[in-house]
Design a protein around this motif. Structure first.
Motif, PDB file in Angstrom:
ATOM      1  N   SER A 106      29.035  43.107  46.532  1.00 13.03           N
ATOM      2  CA  SER A 106      27.687  43.335  47.067  1.00 13.03           C
ATOM      3  C   SER A 106      27.036  41.995  47.378  1.00 13.03           C
ATOM      4  N   ARG A 107      26.386  41.907  48.520  1.00  9.31           N
ATOM      5  CA  ARG A 107      25.700  40.667  48.891  1.00  9.31           C
ATOM      6  C   ARG A 107      24.583  40.328  47.908  1.00  9.31           C
ATOM      7  N   ARG A 108      24.065  41.333  47.252  1.00  6.32           N
ATOM      8  CA  ARG A 108      22.990  41.129  46.273  1.00  6.32           C
ATOM      9  C   ARG A 108      23.431  40.180  45.161  1.00  6.32           C
ATOM     10  N   ILE A 109      24.720  40.177  44.848  1.00  9.96           N
ATOM     11  CA  ILE A 109      25.242  39.308  43.785  1.00  9.96           C
ATOM     12  C   ILE A 109      24.989  37.843  44.110  1.00  9.96           C
ATOM     13  N   PHE A 110      25.008  37.499  45.391  1.00 15.05           N
ATOM     14  CA  PHE A 110      24.736  36.108  45.753  1.00 15.05           C
ATOM     15  C   PHE A 110      23.358  35.685  45.262  1.00 15.05           C
ATOM     16  N   TRP A 111      22.368  36.529  45.496  1.00 14.54           N
ATOM     17  CA  TRP A 111      20.985  36.183  45.153  1.00 14.54           C
ATOM     18  C   TRP A 111      20.747  36.206  43.649  1.00 14.54           C
ATOM     19  N   VAL A 112      21.423  37.093  42.939  1.00 11.01           N
ATOM     20  CA  VAL A 112      21.208  37.239  41.501  1.00 11.01           C
ATOM     21  C   VAL A 112      22.012  36.217  40.699  1.00 11.01           C
ATOM     22  N   GLN A 113      23.204  35.872  41.181  1.00  7.34           N
ATOM     23  CA  GLN A 113      24.105  35.029  40.397  1.00  7.34           C
ATOM     24  C   GLN A 113      24.340  33.657  41.029  1.00  7.34           C
ATOM     25  N   ALA A 114      24.727  33.632  42.284  1.00  2.00           N
ATOM     26  CA  ALA A 114      25.110  32.360  42.903  1.00  2.00           C
ATOM     27  C   ALA A 114      23.909  31.470  43.211  1.00  2.00           C
ATOM     28  N   MET A 115      22.833  32.057  43.715  1.00  3.80           N
ATOM     29  CA  MET A 115      21.674  31.244  44.102  1.00  3.80           C
ATOM     30  C   MET A 115      21.052  30.504  42.914  1.00  3.80           C
ATOM     31  N   PRO A 116      20.798  31.154  41.768  1.00  7.63           N
ATOM     32  CA  PRO A 116      20.265  30.383  40.633  1.00  7.63           C
ATOM     33  C   PRO A 116      21.202  29.259  40.195  1.00  7.63           C
ATOM     34  N   ALA A 117      22.505  29.511  40.231  1.00  2.00           N
ATOM     35  CA  ALA A 117      23.467  28.468  39.862  1.00  2.00           C
ATOM     36  C   ALA A 117      23.434  27.322  40.873  1.00  2.00           C
ATOM     37  N   MET A 118      23.301  27.654  42.151  1.00  3.34           N
ATOM     38  CA  MET A 118      23.252  26.620  43.171  1.00  3.34           C
ATOM     39  C   MET A 118      22.003  25.748  42.993  1.00  3.34           C
ATOM     40  N   ILE A 119      20.876  26.368  42.710  1.00  3.73           N
ATOM     41  CA  ILE A 119      19.643  25.611  42.477  1.00  3.73           C
ATOM     42  C   ILE A 119      19.804  24.712  41.254  1.00  3.73           C
ATOM     43  N   ALA A 120      20.383  25.277  40.180  1.00  4.50           N
ATOM     44  CA  ALA A 120      20.610  24.475  38.970  1.00  4.50           C
ATOM     45  C   ALA A 120      21.556  23.312  39.262  1.00  4.50           C
ATOM     46  N   LEU A 121      22.584  23.536  40.068  1.00  7.97           N
ATOM     47  CA  LEU A 121      23.505  22.453  40.418  1.00  7.97           C
ATOM     48  C   LEU A 121      22.794  21.340  41.175  1.00  7.97           C
ATOM     49  N   LEU A 122      21.935  21.722  42.121  1.00  3.94           N
ATOM     50  CA  LEU A 122      21.189  20.708  42.869  1.00  3.94           C
ATOM     51  C   LEU A 122      20.297  19.873  41.943  1.00  3.94           C
ATOM     52  N   ILE A 123      19.650  20.553  41.016  1.00  4.16           N
ATOM     53  CA  ILE A 123      18.801  19.837  40.056  1.00  4.16           C
ATOM     54  C   ILE A 123      19.657  18.979  39.118  1.00  4.16           C
ATOM     55  N   LEU A 124      20.791  19.509  38.699  1.00  8.05           N
ATOM     56  CA  LEU A 124      21.691  18.754  37.832  1.00  8.05           C
ATOM     57  C   LEU A 124      22.075  17.430  38.467  1.00  8.05           C
ATOM     58  N   PHE A 125      22.387  17.449  39.763  1.00 10.18           N
ATOM     59  CA  PHE A 125      22.761  16.210  40.435  1.00 10.18           C
ATOM     60  C   PHE A 125      21.584  15.278  40.617  1.00 10.18           C
ATOM     61  N   GLN A 126      20.387  15.804  40.731  1.00 12.87           N
ATOM     62  CA  GLN A 126      19.205  14.943  40.839  1.00 12.87           C
ATOM     63  C   GLN A 126      18.893  14.271  39.508  1.00 12.87           C
ATOM     64  N   VAL A 127      19.099  15.014  38.423  1.00  9.29           N
ATOM     65  CA  VAL A 127      18.797  14.486  37.094  1.00  9.29           C
ATOM     66  C   VAL A 127      19.807  13.402  36.702  1.00  9.29           C
ATOM     67  N   VAL A 161      29.587  33.878  44.483  1.00  9.29           N
ATOM     68  CA  VAL A 161      30.003  33.919  45.895  1.00  9.29           C
ATOM     69  C   VAL A 161      31.128  34.938  46.079  1.00  9.29           C
ATOM     70  N   PHE A 162      32.095  34.932  45.176  1.00  9.74           N
ATOM     71  CA  PHE A 162      33.198  35.891  45.269  1.00  9.74           C
ATOM     72  C   PHE A 162      32.669  37.324  45.133  1.00  9.74           C
ATOM     73  N   GLY A 163      31.783  37.543  44.183  1.00  7.76           N
ATOM     74  CA  GLY A 163      31.199  38.868  44.009  1.00  7.76           C
ATOM     75  C   GLY A 163      30.424  39.310  45.233  1.00  7.76           C
ATOM     76  N   ALA A 164      29.704  38.388  45.850  1.00 11.29           N
ATOM     77  CA  ALA A 164      28.949  38.707  47.059  1.00 11.29           C
ATOM     78  C   ALA A 164      29.877  39.072  48.215  1.00 11.29           C
ATOM     79  N   MET A 165      31.023  38.411  48.278  1.00 13.79           N
ATOM     80  CA  MET A 165      31.980  38.681  49.359  1.00 13.79           C
ATOM     81  C   MET A 165      32.760  39.973  49.133  1.00 13.79           C
ATOM     82  N   THR A 166      32.973  40.345  47.883  1.00  9.64           N
ATOM     83  CA  THR A 166      33.863  41.475  47.605  1.00  9.64           C
ATOM     84  C   THR A 166      33.169  42.734  47.095  1.00  9.64           C
TER      85      THR A 166
END
Length: 117
Positions: free
Chosen positions: A95-116, A88-93
Motif C-alpha cells: 500500500s502506498r500509505r506505508i510510505f507516509w506512515v513508515q518511510a517518510m518519518p525515517a527519511m526525515i530522521a535520516l536527514l536530521i541525523l546527517f545534519q546533527v 519503501v518496499f511496503g509502499a511498492m508491494t
C-alpha cells in the motif's frame, strides 16, 4: 536538532512497537482485521506470517532504542535505513500509505541525523 532527532527516533520506535503488537497479537482479532482490512479466514491462514513480520518490527524497535540510548550515529543510521527501506518496499508491494506512515518519518530522521553529525 539533537532533541528533534531523539523525538523522531522515539516516535518511530513507538510506531514499530504498535506494528509489532498489531501483527503479533491482534492480527486475527476484529480490531486487527479491521485495521488491515482482512477477512477472518485470511487472517487465520496468515497469522504465523504476520507474527513473524511483527517480530522483525520488534527488532527494529530494539535497534532504534539502542541507537538512541547509545547515541551512536552508525547504529541510528543502520536502523533508520532499515525502516526506510522496509517502508519503501511496503509502499511498492502492499500500500502506498506505508510510505507516509513508515518511510517518510525515517527519511526525515535520516536527514536530521546527517545534519546533527
Amino acid at each position: 536538532m539533537q532533541i528533534l532527532l531523539h523525538a523522531l527516533l522515539i516516535i518511530i520506535a513507538i510506531l514499530h512497537a504498535l506494528f509489532m503488537w498489531l501483527e503479533m497479537f491482534l492480527w486475527t482479532k476484529p480490531q486487527g482485521r479491521k485495521i488491515f482490512g482482512l477477512s477472518k479466514d485470511f487472517a487465520e491462514q496468515s497469522k504465523n506470517l504476520a507474527a513473524n513480520q511483527g517480530l522483525y518490527n520488534g527488532f527494529l524497535v530494539a535497534g532504534l532504542i539502542w541507537g538512541l540510548l547509545a547515541n551512536q550515529f552508525s547504529i541510528q543510521l543502520f536502523f533508520l535505513c532499515c525502516v526506510f527501506i522496509a517502508g519503501v518496499f511496503g509502499a511498492m508491494t502492499v500500500s502506498r500509505r506505508i510510505f507516509w506512515v513508515q518511510a517518510m518519518p525515517a527519511m526525515i530522521a535520516l536527514l536530521i541525523l546527517f545534519q546533527v553529525n
